[in-house]
Design a protein around this motif. Structure first.
Motif, PDB file in Angstrom:
ATOM      1  N   GLY A 149       0.548  -1.461  -0.261  1.00 12.09           N
ATOM      2  CA  GLY A 149      -0.169   0.301   0.176  1.00 12.09           C
ATOM      3  C   GLY A 149       0.613   1.241  -0.239  1.00 12.09           C
ATOM      4  O   GLY A 149       0.431   2.290  -0.400  1.00 12.09           O
ATOM      5  N   ALA A 150       2.036   1.083   0.060  1.00 11.51           N
ATOM      6  CA  ALA A 150       3.205   2.822   0.275  1.00 11.51           C
ATOM      7  C   ALA A 150       2.961   2.735  -1.308  1.00 11.51           C
ATOM      8  O   ALA A 150       2.788   2.578  -2.151  1.00 11.51           O
ATOM      9  CB  ALA A 150       4.257   1.791   0.829  1.00 11.51           C
ATOM     10  N   GLY A 151       3.030   4.451  -0.895  1.00 11.30           N
ATOM     11  CA  GLY A 151       3.154   5.104  -2.369  1.00 11.30           C
ATOM     12  C   GLY A 151       2.770   7.217  -2.386  1.00 11.30           C
ATOM     13  O   GLY A 151       2.257   7.239  -1.326  1.00 11.30           O
ATOM     14  N   SER A 152       2.674   6.996  -3.704  1.00  9.56           N
ATOM     15  CA  SER A 152       2.377   8.185  -3.428  1.00  9.56           C
ATOM     16  C   SER A 152       0.814   8.484  -3.924  1.00  9.56           C
ATOM     17  O   SER A 152       0.549   7.563  -5.170  1.00  9.56           O
ATOM     18  CB  SER A 152       2.961   9.415  -4.465  1.00  9.56           C
ATOM     19  OG  SER A 152       4.095   9.156  -4.471  1.00  9.56           O
ATOM     20  N   TYR A 153      -0.046   9.371  -3.654  1.00 14.09           N
ATOM     21  CA  TYR A 153      -1.450   9.396  -3.831  1.00 14.09           C
ATOM     22  C   TYR A 153      -2.122  11.401  -4.131  1.00 14.09           C
ATOM     23  O   TYR A 153      -1.433  11.592  -3.123  1.00 14.09           O
ATOM     24  CB  TYR A 153      -2.345   8.500  -2.756  1.00 14.09           C
ATOM     25  CG  TYR A 153      -2.074   7.085  -3.047  1.00 14.09           C
ATOM     26  CD1 TYR A 153      -2.505   5.776  -3.334  1.00 14.09           C
ATOM     27  CD2 TYR A 153      -0.829   6.533  -1.597  1.00 14.09           C
ATOM     28  CE1 TYR A 153      -2.080   5.248  -3.728  1.00 14.09           C
ATOM     29  CE2 TYR A 153      -0.067   4.867  -1.456  1.00 14.09           C
ATOM     30  CZ  TYR A 153      -1.039   3.988  -2.981  1.00 14.09           C
ATOM     31  OH  TYR A 153      -0.888   2.904  -2.682  1.00 14.09           O
ATOM     32  N   TYR A 154      -3.257  10.743  -4.073  1.00 17.46           N
ATOM     33  CA  TYR A 154      -3.797  12.172  -4.668  1.00 17.46           C
ATOM     34  C   TYR A 154      -4.644  12.228  -3.263  1.00 17.46           C
ATOM     35  O   TYR A 154      -5.310  11.654  -2.457  1.00 17.46           O
ATOM     36  CB  TYR A 154      -4.795  12.603  -5.539  1.00 17.46           C
ATOM     37  CG  TYR A 154      -3.964  12.772  -7.011  1.00 17.46           C
ATOM     38  CD1 TYR A 154      -3.466  13.455  -6.736  1.00 17.46           C
ATOM     39  CD2 TYR A 154      -4.228  11.119  -7.686  1.00 17.46           C
ATOM     40  CE1 TYR A 154      -2.766  14.131  -8.425  1.00 17.46           C
ATOM     41  CE2 TYR A 154      -3.437  11.715  -8.966  1.00 17.46           C
ATOM     42  CZ  TYR A 154      -2.604  13.525  -9.172  1.00 17.46           C
ATOM     43  OH  TYR A 154      -1.939  12.722 -10.617  1.00 17.46           O
ATOM     44  N   PHE A 155      -4.735  13.812  -2.656  1.00 14.09           N
ATOM     45  CA  PHE A 155      -5.528  14.076  -1.463  1.00 14.09           C
ATOM     46  C   PHE A 155      -7.380  13.654  -1.582  1.00 14.09           C
ATOM     47  O   PHE A 155      -7.282  13.227  -2.860  1.00 14.09           O
ATOM     48  CB  PHE A 155      -5.523  15.846  -1.648  1.00 14.09           C
ATOM     49  CG  PHE A 155      -6.376  15.811  -0.472  1.00 14.09           C
ATOM     50  CD1 PHE A 155      -5.159  16.490   1.114  1.00 14.09           C
ATOM     51  CD2 PHE A 155      -7.558  16.437  -0.895  1.00 14.09           C
ATOM     52  CE1 PHE A 155      -6.629  17.099   2.080  1.00 14.09           C
ATOM     53  CE2 PHE A 155      -8.181  17.138   0.683  1.00 14.09           C
ATOM     54  CZ  PHE A 155      -7.874  17.067   1.822  1.00 14.09           C
ATOM     55  N   GLY A 156      -7.486  13.084  -0.149  1.00 17.39           N
ATOM     56  CA  GLY A 156      -8.665  12.829  -0.833  1.00 17.39           C
ATOM     57  C   GLY A 156      -8.891  11.010  -1.105  1.00 17.39           C
ATOM     58  O   GLY A 156      -9.904  10.339  -0.740  1.00 17.39           O
ATOM     59  N   GLU A 157      -7.826  10.139  -1.687  1.00 14.57           N
ATOM     60  CA  GLU A 157      -7.545   8.851  -1.440  1.00 14.57           C
ATOM     61  C   GLU A 157      -8.262   8.010  -0.671  1.00 14.57           C
ATOM     62  O   GLU A 157      -7.950   8.885   0.155  1.00 14.57           O
ATOM     63  CB  GLU A 157      -6.503   8.737  -2.431  1.00 14.57           C
ATOM     64  CG  GLU A 157      -7.167   8.812  -4.358  1.00 14.57           C
ATOM     65  CD  GLU A 157      -5.523   8.867  -4.714  1.00 14.57           C
ATOM     66  OE1 GLU A 157      -5.811   7.555  -5.483  1.00 14.57           O
ATOM     67  OE2 GLU A 157      -4.347   9.272  -5.286  1.00 14.57           O
ATOM     68  N   GLU A 158      -8.779   7.378  -0.921  1.00 12.84           N
ATOM     69  CA  GLU A 158      -8.556   6.205   0.334  1.00 12.84           C
ATOM     70  C   GLU A 158      -8.039   4.952  -0.019  1.00 12.84           C
ATOM     71  O   GLU A 158      -8.041   4.310  -0.903  1.00 12.84           O
ATOM     72  CB  GLU A 158      -9.826   5.591   0.188  1.00 12.84           C
ATOM     73  CG  GLU A 158     -10.084   5.134   2.005  1.00 12.84           C
ATOM     74  CD  GLU A 158     -11.831   4.011   2.005  1.00 12.84           C
ATOM     75  OE1 GLU A 158     -11.977   5.005   3.733  1.00 12.84           O
ATOM     76  OE2 GLU A 158     -11.879   3.784   1.882  1.00 12.84           O
ATOM     77  N   VAL A 159      -6.617   4.263   0.578  1.00 10.93           N
ATOM     78  CA  VAL A 159      -6.295   3.307  -0.091  1.00 10.93           C
ATOM     79  C   VAL A 159      -6.027   2.003   0.959  1.00 10.93           C
ATOM     80  O   VAL A 159      -5.586   2.647   2.877  1.00 10.93           O
ATOM     81  CB  VAL A 159      -4.310   4.092   0.323  1.00 10.93           C
ATOM     82  CG1 VAL A 159      -2.984   2.964   0.066  1.00 10.93           C
ATOM     83  CG2 VAL A 159      -4.323   5.201  -0.600  1.00 10.93           C
ATOM     84  N   SER A 160      -5.787   0.933   0.476  1.00 10.44           N
ATOM     85  CA  SER A 160      -5.572  -0.479   1.644  1.00 10.44           C
ATOM     86  C   SER A 160      -4.650  -0.524   2.157  1.00 10.44           C
ATOM     87  O   SER A 160      -3.680  -0.487   0.339  1.00 10.44           O
ATOM     88  CB  SER A 160      -6.681  -1.393   0.639  1.00 10.44           C
ATOM     89  OG  SER A 160      -7.810  -1.650   0.578  1.00 10.44           O
ATOM     90  N   ILE A 161      -3.831  -0.991   3.242  1.00 11.83           N
ATOM     91  CA  ILE A 161      -2.685  -1.345   3.704  1.00 11.83           C
ATOM     92  C   ILE A 161      -2.365  -2.699   4.187  1.00 11.83           C
ATOM     93  O   ILE A 161      -4.035  -3.221   4.402  1.00 11.83           O
ATOM     94  CB  ILE A 161      -2.224  -0.189   4.266  1.00 11.83           C
ATOM     95  CG1 ILE A 161      -3.028   0.478   5.451  1.00 11.83           C
ATOM     96  CG2 ILE A 161      -2.309   1.541   3.545  1.00 11.83           C
ATOM     97  CD1 ILE A 161      -2.574   0.273   6.497  1.00 11.83           C
ATOM     98  N   GLU A 162      -1.786  -2.879   4.242  1.00  5.96           N
ATOM     99  CA  GLU A 162      -1.613  -4.432   4.873  1.00  5.96           C
ATOM    100  C   GLU A 162      -0.253  -4.612   5.139  1.00  5.96           C
ATOM    101  O   GLU A 162       0.641  -4.483   4.390  1.00  5.96           O
ATOM    102  CB  GLU A 162      -2.333  -5.531   3.635  1.00  5.96           C
ATOM    103  CG  GLU A 162      -2.004  -7.587   4.307  1.00  5.96           C
ATOM    104  CD  GLU A 162      -2.664  -7.902   3.196  1.00  5.96           C
ATOM    105  OE1 GLU A 162      -2.531  -9.344   3.325  1.00  5.96           O
ATOM    106  OE2 GLU A 162      -3.115  -7.728   2.071  1.00  5.96           O
ATOM    107  N   ALA A 163      -0.162  -5.925   6.209  1.00  6.09           N
ATOM    108  CA  ALA A 163       1.024  -6.160   5.865  1.00  6.09           C
ATOM    109  C   ALA A 163       0.802  -7.667   5.950  1.00  6.09           C
ATOM    110  O   ALA A 163      -0.153  -8.501   6.441  1.00  6.09           O
ATOM    111  CB  ALA A 163       2.112  -5.764   7.668  1.00  6.09           C
ATOM    112  N   ILE A 164       1.638  -8.400   5.806  1.00  4.62           N
ATOM    113  CA  ILE A 164       2.437  -9.328   5.780  1.00  4.62           C
ATOM    114  C   ILE A 164       3.265 -10.118   7.045  1.00  4.62           C
ATOM    115  O   ILE A 164       4.810  -9.710   7.203  1.00  4.62           O
ATOM    116  CB  ILE A 164       3.184 -10.056   4.405  1.00  4.62           C
ATOM    117  CG1 ILE A 164       2.055  -9.214   3.300  1.00  4.62           C
ATOM    118  CG2 ILE A 164       3.280 -11.364   4.246  1.00  4.62           C
ATOM    119  CD1 ILE A 164       2.701  -8.968   1.938  1.00  4.62           C
TER     120      ILE A 164
END
Length: 185
Positions: free
Chosen positions: A33-48
């Motif tokens: 899920g790490a990276g560059s995103y636009y303001f207001g975007e909803e990003v899914s993150i997960e740890a392995i």
């Protein structure tokens, strides 16, 4: 009379882009899920999570963000989340099967167990510990504790009954041997 004029205005702007950094330490194989995103975007993150560890939480600046392994975050600024885990703990108890008590041992995934004191049982010789599968555990042998946290493992004492050969002499001084099994209590 008044005439109502409607004007259509179109505004063009470039949304700000922010960086989402996901950090982790030992016990995490990687993150998604790490990276560059636009303001207001909803990003899914997960740890392995690595074997032998249990996911604890996500934090931002040492403050709890979520206890969920998979979660979402709304991008509003540059953000750094840290995935946290705990090392699995195991309790090993010993059933001495009628022998003296043996204290339980706490161990962690990948750690070595301290060899317990051998129990004592009158009339028997201690030959080792067995798992519930009836497998004798030899000195220095690895026991698979499993990767599930807070597991309780019980090892069972195995005993061999002592037998003795008695020799005696008759009145003439000649030895007499007894080959019968005699149990001393």
């Amino acid at each position: 009379k008044y005439v109502k004029l409607l004007r259509k205005c179109e505004y063009y702007y470039e949304r700000n882009k922010y960086t989402l950094t996901l950090d982790y330490a030992q016990g995490i194989e990687g993150v998604v899920g790490a990276g560059s995103y636009y303001f207001g975007e909803e990003v899914s993150i997960e740890a392995i999570v690595s074997r032998g560890f249990t996911f604890k939480n996500w934090t931002i600046n040492n403050n709890l963000y979520s206890k969920d392994l998979k979660t979402k975050i709304k991008i509003e600024d540059n953000t750094k989340l840290i995935a946290n885990v705990t090392l699995n703990e195991y309790k090993v108890t010993f059933d001495s099967n009628g022998g003296t008590n043996v204290d339980e041992i706490i161990s962690y995934y990948g750690g070595e167990l301290v060899k317990p004191v051998k129990p004592i049982k009158q009339g028997y010789t201690f030959i080792g510990w067995k798992t519930i599968e009836d497998t004798l555990v030899e000195d220095g042998q690895t026991i698979n504790l499993t990767s599930v946290d807070n597991s309780l493992i019980t090892l069972f004492a195995q005993w061999q009954e002592n037998t003795y050969m008695l020799e005696s002499s008759n009145f003439s001084g000649s030895p007499i041997s007894f080959f019968e099994k005699i149990t001393f209590i």
